[in-house]
Structure formats: structure tokens, C-alpha cells
Design a protein around this motif. Sequence first.
Motif, PDB file in Angstrom:
ATOM      1  N   GLY A  43       5.405 -10.795  15.858  1.00  7.10           N
ATOM      2  CA  GLY A  43       6.351 -11.882  15.652  1.00  7.10           C
ATOM      3  C   GLY A  43       5.711 -13.217  15.962  1.00  7.10           C
ATOM      4  O   GLY A  43       4.570 -13.312  16.429  1.00  7.10           O
ATOM      5  N   GLY A  44       6.449 -14.257  15.708  1.00  3.82           N
ATOM      6  CA  GLY A  44       5.948 -15.606  15.952  1.00  3.82           C
ATOM      7  C   GLY A  44       5.619 -15.858  17.408  1.00  3.82           C
ATOM      8  O   GLY A  44       4.684 -16.594  17.736  1.00  3.82           O
ATOM      9  N   ILE A  45       6.355 -15.209  18.307  1.00  7.57           N
ATOM     10  CA  ILE A  45       6.142 -15.404  19.738  1.00  7.57           C
ATOM     11  C   ILE A  45       4.758 -14.920  20.176  1.00  7.57           C
ATOM     12  O   ILE A  45       4.202 -15.390  21.168  1.00  7.57           O
ATOM     13  N   ALA A  46       4.169 -13.988  19.422  1.00  6.91           N
ATOM     14  CA  ALA A  46       2.853 -13.452  19.771  1.00  6.91           C
ATOM     15  C   ALA A  46       1.730 -14.448  19.521  1.00  6.91           C
ATOM     16  O   ALA A  46       0.584 -14.201  19.894  1.00  6.91           O
ATOM     17  N   HIS A  47       2.045 -15.595  18.917  1.00  9.83           N
ATOM     18  CA  HIS A  47       1.036 -16.657  18.767  1.00  9.83           C
ATOM     19  C   HIS A  47       0.762 -17.336  20.097  1.00  9.83           C
ATOM     20  O   HIS A  47      -0.256 -18.005  20.251  1.00  9.83           O
ATOM     21  N   GLU A  76       5.118 -12.750  11.561  1.00  2.00           N
ATOM     22  CA  GLU A  76       6.420 -12.130  11.350  1.00  2.00           C
ATOM     23  C   GLU A  76       6.352 -11.216  10.136  1.00  2.00           C
ATOM     24  O   GLU A  76       6.714 -11.590   9.032  1.00  2.00           O
ATOM     25  N   PHE A  77       5.876  -9.983  10.377  1.00  2.00           N
ATOM     26  CA  PHE A  77       5.711  -9.002   9.312  1.00  2.00           C
ATOM     27  C   PHE A  77       6.642  -7.807   9.497  1.00  2.00           C
ATOM     28  O   PHE A  77       6.460  -6.773   8.880  1.00  2.00           O
ATOM     29  N   GLU A  78       7.653  -7.966  10.355  1.00  2.00           N
ATOM     30  CA  GLU A  78       8.515  -6.841  10.682  1.00  2.00           C
ATOM     31  C   GLU A  78       9.250  -6.298   9.462  1.00  2.00           C
ATOM     32  O   GLU A  78       9.324  -5.091   9.253  1.00  2.00           O
TER      33      GLU A  78
END
Length: 139
Positions: free
Chosen positions: A83-87, A111-113
Motif C-alpha cells: 500500500g501507499g503507507i509502505a513508502h 497500491e496493488f491490492e
Amino acid sequence: NQLVELCFSGKFDERQAKKMLCGQGGLVAHLGNNDMISIAANAEQGIMPDKLVLDAMLYNVAKHIGAMHVALEGKTDAIILTGGIAHSQYVTAYLTDKLSFIAPIEVMAGEFEMEALAAGACRVLSGEEIPHTFGELVC
């Protein structure tokens, strides 16, 4: 109990109560926004209350991942942060510190979920993969 009391207090209609639960809760309720880039940057600099709120959220994320490890009977192959938070280096470092003893941590920022879920469903529908079942759903 507080949620039930709030819903029946007469202060909010159904639409307002739903909005409070989905859209105005979590980070928005505590910090007034849900911009993870700015919240994580502030937390990394030690700016309060951003650091306190984000650390509390990440602590809960770590607890839930630990609970899933128990549900998997300790057979966790990897923990994937996505997700974006993992950046955010702050976020991934926090979670890696808390969880790396369970299994290797993989960071797949972005965000590839939805694409992954759709690909998995296609594999099941084509017979290429057998769906997993995790027990009965009890409501």
C-alpha cells in the motif's frame, strides 16, 4: 457501549453516524487529516501528536499481524507490507522492528491490492488454483 449510546443519543442521524465510522475516524478523528506522507514525516521528526497517534496505529497493526501469526499456527512464510503507507521508511522500520522475529519482512510499496485480488480470483476461476478455506464464518 459508547458507540451504542452515541447512535441512540439523538444527536446524530444514520448518515452522520456512518460518516463518523467511515471517513472521520482513525487518523482524521485524532489529527484532522489522513495524509500519511505528512503524518509519517512529522512522526519521524518527533512532532506531536502525529508521532504518538501514528505509533499507536502501528502498534495495533503489529498486534493484528501477530494475531494472524497465531491463527496460522506459527506457519507464517512472510509478512508483506504494501500500500501507499509502505513508502514510508518510518512505518516500515517500525513494523520491521516489531515483527521481524516472526517471519521475513517484504516491502512492496504501492497500491496493488485490487490487482492482486483480481488475479487470484482469475486463477481460482480458471482452475489454476484451489481456493483456501479458513473455517466457517460465524456471525
